[in-house]
Scaffold this active site. Sequence first.
Site, PDB file in Angstrom:
ATOM      1  N   HIS A 279       0.819  -1.225   0.000  1.00 20.95           N
ATOM      2  CA  HIS A 279       0.000   0.000   0.000  1.00 20.95           C
ATOM      3  C   HIS A 279       0.853   1.278   0.000  1.00 20.95           C
ATOM      4  O   HIS A 279       0.343   2.357  -0.283  1.00 20.95           O
ATOM      5  CB  HIS A 279      -1.035  -0.029   1.141  1.00 20.95           C
ATOM      6  CG  HIS A 279      -0.517   0.367   2.484  1.00 20.95           C
ATOM      7  ND1 HIS A 279      -0.204  -0.546   3.465  1.00 20.95           N
ATOM      8  CD2 HIS A 279      -0.284   1.588   3.023  1.00 20.95           C
ATOM      9  CE1 HIS A 279       0.197   0.107   4.551  1.00 20.95           C
ATOM     10  NE2 HIS A 279       0.162   1.401   4.300  1.00 20.95           N
ATOM     11  N   ASP A 324      -0.533  -7.485   1.495  1.00 20.32           N
ATOM     12  CA  ASP A 324       0.058  -6.145   1.562  1.00 20.32           C
ATOM     13  C   ASP A 324       1.579  -6.267   1.724  1.00 20.32           C
ATOM     14  O   ASP A 324       2.135  -6.033   2.803  1.00 20.32           O
ATOM     15  CB  ASP A 324      -0.582  -5.377   2.739  1.00 20.32           C
ATOM     16  CG  ASP A 324      -0.238  -3.902   2.712  1.00 20.32           C
ATOM     17  OD1 ASP A 324       0.341  -3.439   1.706  1.00 20.32           O
ATOM     18  OD2 ASP A 324      -0.547  -3.221   3.716  1.00 20.32           O
ATOM     19  N   SER A 420       3.895   2.308   8.491  1.00 15.19           N
ATOM     20  CA  SER A 420       3.539   1.333   7.452  1.00 15.19           C
ATOM     21  C   SER A 420       4.743   0.884   6.649  1.00 15.19           C
ATOM     22  O   SER A 420       5.614   1.699   6.313  1.00 15.19           O
ATOM     23  CB  SER A 420       2.551   1.966   6.470  1.00 15.19           C
ATOM     24  OG  SER A 420       1.276   1.903   7.017  1.00 15.19           O
ATOM     25  N   GLY A 421       4.792  -0.397   6.320  1.00 18.32           N
ATOM     26  CA  GLY A 421       5.892  -0.926   5.522  1.00 18.32           C
ATOM     27  C   GLY A 421       7.083  -1.322   6.367  1.00 18.32           C
ATOM     28  O   GLY A 421       7.963  -2.049   5.911  1.00 18.32           O
TER      29      GLY A 421
HETATM   30  C1  4AZ Z   1      -1.226   3.786   8.539  1.00 20.69           C
HETATM   31  O1  4AZ Z   1      -2.139   4.479   8.169  1.00 20.69           O
HETATM   32  C2  4AZ Z   1      -1.413   2.931   9.750  1.00 20.69           C
HETATM   33  N1  4AZ Z   1      -2.367   1.182  14.270  1.00 20.69           N
HETATM   34  C3  4AZ Z   1      -0.400   2.117  10.158  1.00 20.69           C
HETATM   35  C4  4AZ Z   1      -0.579   1.332  11.283  1.00 20.69           C
HETATM   36  C5  4AZ Z   1      -1.760   1.342  11.944  1.00 20.69           C
HETATM   37  C6  4AZ Z   1      -2.794   2.158  11.548  1.00 20.69           C
HETATM   38  C7  4AZ Z   1      -2.606   2.947  10.436  1.00 20.69           C
HETATM   39  C8  4AZ Z   1      -1.919   0.482  13.155  1.00 20.69           C
HETATM   40  O2  4AZ Z   1      -0.127   3.792   7.958  1.00 20.69           O
END
Ligand code: 4AZ
Length: 469
Positions: A279, A324, A420-421
């Site tokens: 993503h 993902d 993320s990632g």
């Molecule tokens: C995000 O939006 C995201 N709490 C990453 C991790 C989590 C929620 C959102 C987990 O990148």
Amino acid sequence: MMYATADNLTNERALPKTLHCHQLNEVRLLQPLRPVEFAEDEYPRIEYHRRQQQFWDPIRLALFTLAIVAITGITIGIVTHFVVEDDKSFYYLASFQVTNIKYKENYGIRSSREFIERSHQIERMMSRIFRRSSGVGRFIKSHVIKISPDEQGINILIVLMFRYPSTDSAERIKKKIERTLYQSLKIKQLPLTINIPSFSLTPIDSKKMRNLLNSRCGIRMSSSNIPLPASSSTERIVQGRETAMEGEWPWQASLQLIGAGHQCGATLISNTWLLTAAHCFWKNRDPSKWIATFGTTITPPLIKRSVGKIIIHEEYHRDSNENDIALAQLTTRVEFSNVVQRVCLPDSSMKLPPKTSVFVTGFGSIVDDGPTQNKLRQARVETIGSDVCNRKDVYDGLITPGMLCAGFMEGKIDACKGDSGGPLVYDNRDIWYIVGIVSWGQSCALPNKPGVYTRVTKYRDWITSKTGL
Ligand code: 4AZ
């Protein structure tokens, strides 16, 4: 009426207005005493007080202080030298045959369960041999480098690390180590049979040791070349703490869109490959628009690389967050060091029971919708079984077999936007494995809404198919 002590003092022109006491003493020795008359203003004044003032002039005072400081320093140095021994690390490469084990194909694959289990057994045995044994300074640890086939069974290549007083020599220590080993093999009941004549020990320097360990994944090193101990942190990304040391999470990378800055975390799995989330490339999948940086701060970065290739999982579904996972290849390789290192990829059979301690790291926000953090942060979280995570009051069936939940049901500690990632890692006896990729979650750190991660074990073969790793 005043008195002087020399005849020549009667000569007014020769008479100094001021006489020092030592001059007076000299003339007293040479001449008999005779009274001499002086007018009041001609009287030779004797300046005792001036000499005293001169003794404590600023230069003498400075020299005296300097001497005191030097003597104190030297004394402390000598005492420290004898009382506190200055230890130094000594490294050795050992090789030996084990005759009661048959070679297995998977010993050649470092990430295989067979290699991991056998090397842990050998490393445990080394601890039993060298820990608390007299004559051997301080055994730090050992790392199996290679298990190869041998006519007698298997051959082991292993790095041994010790700390000894710096005054000791590598050759003398080598003799002590060999003596300890031979004695232990005679008296201790050990699970593996080491063929003594096959045993060889070579002193190596820290550079060679690092190169050998760099051939292994998931090892954290401190700047003094001693592997970092397991992290004891219990803190968080959301309201968490900055990572304490450079080199604590040496596989962490930041993926940045040129002109728009940090977007996602990523994890180094080889000199050129980064593992991340699919993503992250939803907005832009053109590799020339991306860079990766390494180090504990985004600005300034420790190392910067351009991205040459992006591979997104063919079955990634944005609506369900399934599969993902993505790979990014750097245009030029990064060299491993104490502060840049690859994490281990787990065997597809690796299972983590619920409530296993794992760590998530990233530059993500510390509150929902907050800004990216410049300094890397870390959080200890616990794995949560998919049965619990799929409960109606949690994620109500959204957790597929390719996902892994981690966090706490009471919330508070979690990854967040911008993480993320990035990696979720597991420490198996000081070797770190990536078990999850930060993927999604409902907001951050809410009760009953733990973080959801891509379950890396499920994608082990996919990673091999794309990278050959
Ligand atoms: C995000 O939006 C995201 N709490 C990453 C991790 C989590 C929620 C959102 C987990 O990148």
